[in-house]
Design a protein around this motif. Structure first.
Motif, PDB file in Angstrom:
ATOM      1  N   LEU A   1       1.118  -4.784  -7.637  1.00 38.84           N
ATOM      2  CA  LEU A   1       1.538  -4.382  -6.298  1.00 38.84           C
ATOM      3  C   LEU A   1       3.052  -4.330  -6.199  1.00 38.84           C
ATOM      4  O   LEU A   1       3.616  -3.419  -5.582  1.00 38.84           O
ATOM      5  N   MET A   2       3.721  -5.296  -6.824  1.00 40.81           N
ATOM      6  CA  MET A   2       5.184  -5.340  -6.751  1.00 40.81           C
ATOM      7  C   MET A   2       5.807  -4.159  -7.505  1.00 40.81           C
ATOM      8  O   MET A   2       6.773  -3.539  -7.036  1.00 40.81           O
ATOM      9  N   PHE A   3       5.215  -3.828  -8.647  1.00 40.12           N
ATOM     10  CA  PHE A   3       5.698  -2.662  -9.393  1.00 40.12           C
ATOM     11  C   PHE A   3       5.417  -1.373  -8.613  1.00 40.12           C
ATOM     12  O   PHE A   3       6.219  -0.438  -8.640  1.00 40.12           O
ATOM     13  N   ALA A   4       4.275  -1.328  -7.920  1.00 42.09           N
ATOM     14  CA  ALA A   4       3.959  -0.146  -7.125  1.00 42.09           C
ATOM     15  C   ALA A   4       4.968   0.041  -5.996  1.00 42.09           C
ATOM     16  O   ALA A   4       5.318   1.177  -5.646  1.00 42.09           O
ATOM     17  N   CYS A   5       5.436  -1.056  -5.416  1.00 42.14           N
ATOM     18  CA  CYS A   5       6.458  -0.956  -4.368  1.00 42.14           C
ATOM     19  C   CYS A   5       7.759  -0.372  -4.927  1.00 42.14           C
ATOM     20  O   CYS A   5       8.396   0.471  -4.287  1.00 42.14           O
ATOM     21  N   ALA A   6       8.148  -0.812  -6.125  1.00 42.82           N
ATOM     22  CA  ALA A   6       9.354  -0.256  -6.748  1.00 42.82           C
ATOM     23  C   ALA A   6       9.146   1.212  -7.087  1.00 42.82           C
ATOM     24  O   ALA A   6      10.067   2.043  -6.937  1.00 42.82           O
ATOM     25  N   GLN A   7       7.940   1.558  -7.539  1.00 40.10           N
ATOM     26  CA  GLN A   7       7.653   2.940  -7.913  1.00 40.10           C
ATOM     27  C   GLN A   7       7.744   3.868  -6.713  1.00 40.10           C
ATOM     28  O   GLN A   7       8.135   5.037  -6.846  1.00 40.10           O
ATOM     29  N   TYR A   8       7.414   3.371  -5.529  1.00 40.25           N
ATOM     30  CA  TYR A   8       7.501   4.208  -4.326  1.00 40.25           C
ATOM     31  C   TYR A   8       8.917   4.759  -4.153  1.00 40.25           C
ATOM     32  O   TYR A   8       9.104   5.893  -3.697  1.00 40.25           O
ATOM     33  N   PHE A   9       9.907   3.961  -4.532  1.00 38.74           N
ATOM     34  CA  PHE A   9      11.298   4.384  -4.414  1.00 38.74           C
ATOM     35  C   PHE A   9      11.831   5.001  -5.713  1.00 38.74           C
ATOM     36  O   PHE A   9      13.011   5.328  -5.812  1.00 38.74           O
ATOM     37  N   ASN A  10      10.942   5.134  -6.715  1.00 38.42           N
ATOM     38  CA  ASN A  10      11.339   5.638  -8.025  1.00 38.42           C
ATOM     39  C   ASN A  10      12.520   4.839  -8.568  1.00 38.42           C
ATOM     40  O   ASN A  10      13.440   5.381  -9.193  1.00 38.42           O
ATOM     41  N   ALA A  11      12.488   3.534  -8.329  1.00 37.73           N
ATOM     42  CA  ALA A  11      13.620   2.669  -8.668  1.00 37.73           C
ATOM     43  C   ALA A  11      13.493   2.123 -10.083  1.00 37.73           C
ATOM     44  O   ALA A  11      12.391   1.843 -10.569  1.00 37.73           O
ATOM     45  N   HIS A  12      14.622   1.966 -10.729  1.00 38.15           N
ATOM     46  CA  HIS A  12      14.692   1.271 -12.018  1.00 38.15           C
ATOM     47  C   HIS A  12      16.064   0.629 -12.124  1.00 38.15           C
ATOM     48  O   HIS A  12      16.902   0.743 -11.216  1.00 38.15           O
ATOM     49  N   GLY A  13      16.285  -0.084 -13.221  1.00 39.68           N
ATOM     50  CA  GLY A  13      17.522  -0.850 -13.323  1.00 39.68           C
ATOM     51  C   GLY A  13      17.559  -1.989 -12.323  1.00 39.68           C
ATOM     52  O   GLY A  13      18.621  -2.338 -11.804  1.00 39.68           O
TER      53      GLY A  13
END
Length: 346
Positions: free
Chosen positions: A88-100
């Motif tokens: 779920l936490m990774f999915a939240c980051a993926q929503y913003f296409n975030a990395h780094g």
């Protein structure tokens, strides 16, 4: 988007509360849409065992999540499995296409305690990313976004009460319904003043049973029985009990509130006897013996119970609960109060 440079000098920290509840499950659309004619409601109180999320820089192209009670994990951008324990936490980051980015989660509530911790963490993560991108942090929008992301990756129907309590804080009765263009909720405060909220403190206790909680099995059985038409009248009664509980707490009628709490718990036990584990059953029986009410939090099956009653009765119950909990590793009374605040950006 690579956030490593943005976060280098400006890490972001957000915290949100967890919750105890009454009348849960009705915040799942499987329930509140077919029961719309009954105006379904839920009740919860945000607790000051807050979940804090901090975003710090990490390696470009990678996302890392660390949380107390879980092994840290990291994946390449876009490749994190959402069925991972922290999916779920990774999915939240993926929503913003975030990395780094390294997502640090520090929860004051025990892991898997059925206090809505994972949903609260999702709300905090989304609010933190909104802050990084300098977007307005609207509690209702964040609550619904967290709900939909969780629903999309969980594999089971999900409600929105955990996210709502985390986003708004306080103590509310929530009305779940369909709006003009999608689901919405109305909220009705339990307390009219800070004094009312503080005066309620001696009338409640929260206990952790010391056993990690997994809600999918019990939740899935409630959903299945409802879909099959076997328990719709039961959930209609739970709507009535929830409204009455809200009124009793507002009127400071704690004897009435305790009775309603017992009745709702017993209805749940009739549907799913294991909604209270062995420790939970002992705590529930002790509450009844002291003229108090007690109820599991979330979907039960381990985790926490909370109790309501008169001030003198509650003091006696607290001692009884301490004795019972002393026999279970990690179990304890939780030192917690109603948190009037929801999303806080540090």
């Amino acid at each position: 988007m690579d956030l490593s440079g943005i976060l280098e000098n400006n890490p972001v920290t957000v915290s949100v509360p967890c919750r105890v509840d009454f009348g849960g499950t009705l915040d799942i659309s499987t329930f509140y849409l077919p029961l719309a004619h009954l105006n379904p409601v839920g009740f919860n109180m945000a607790m000051d065992l807050r979940t804090k999320v901090t975003l710090t820089p990490y390696r470009r192209g990678r996302v890392k999540v660390s949380s107390r009670g879980f092994d840290s994990a990291e994946f390449d951008q876009g490749n994190a499995p959402f069925d991972h324990p922290m999916g779920l936490m990774f999915a939240c980051a993926q929503y913003f296409n975030a990395h780094g980015v390294h997502i640090h989660i520090d929860s004051a509530s025990p892991p898997r305690s059925a206090l809505g911790g994972s949903s609260s963490a999702a709300v905090a993560i989304l609010a933190a990313f909104q802050t990084v991108f300098e977007n307005p942090v609207d509690p209702a929008q964040v609550a619904w976004l967290a709900h939909y992301i969780e629903s999309s990756v969980a594999g089971v129907p999900c409600g929105v009460q955990d996210q709502a309590a985390a986003a708004f804080g306080g103590a509310h009765m929530w009305a779940w319904k369909m709006g003009d263009c999608g689901p919405v909720f109305d909220r009705f405060p339990v307390f009219d003043s800070e004094d009312d909220r503080k005066n309620f403190i001696p009338h409640m206790q929260v206990a952790y049973c010391g056993i990690p909680h997994v809600s999918k099995d019990i939740n899935s059985r409630w959903v299945a029985s409802f879909v099959q038409g076997k328990t719709r009248t039961v959930f209609a009664r739970i709507i009535d009990l929830t409204r009455a509980f809200y009124t009793a707490i507002r009127n400071k009628d704690y004897t009435r509130a305790a009775d309603l709490m017992i009745r709702e718990t017993q209805l749940r036990q009739q549907m799913t006897p294991d909604v209270l584990d062995d420790t939970g059953q002992k705590l529930f029986d002790a509450a009844r013996a002291h003229q108090c009410g007690a109820r599991f939090t979330g979907a039960g099956g381990g985790g926490c119970l909370w109790a309501v009653g008169g001030q003198k009765d509650m003091a006696l119950l607290a001692e009884s609960w301490r004795t019972l909990l002393a026999e279970v590793p990690e179990a304890k009374l939780l030192d917690t109060r109603i948190d009037p605040a929801g999303i806080l950006i540090v």
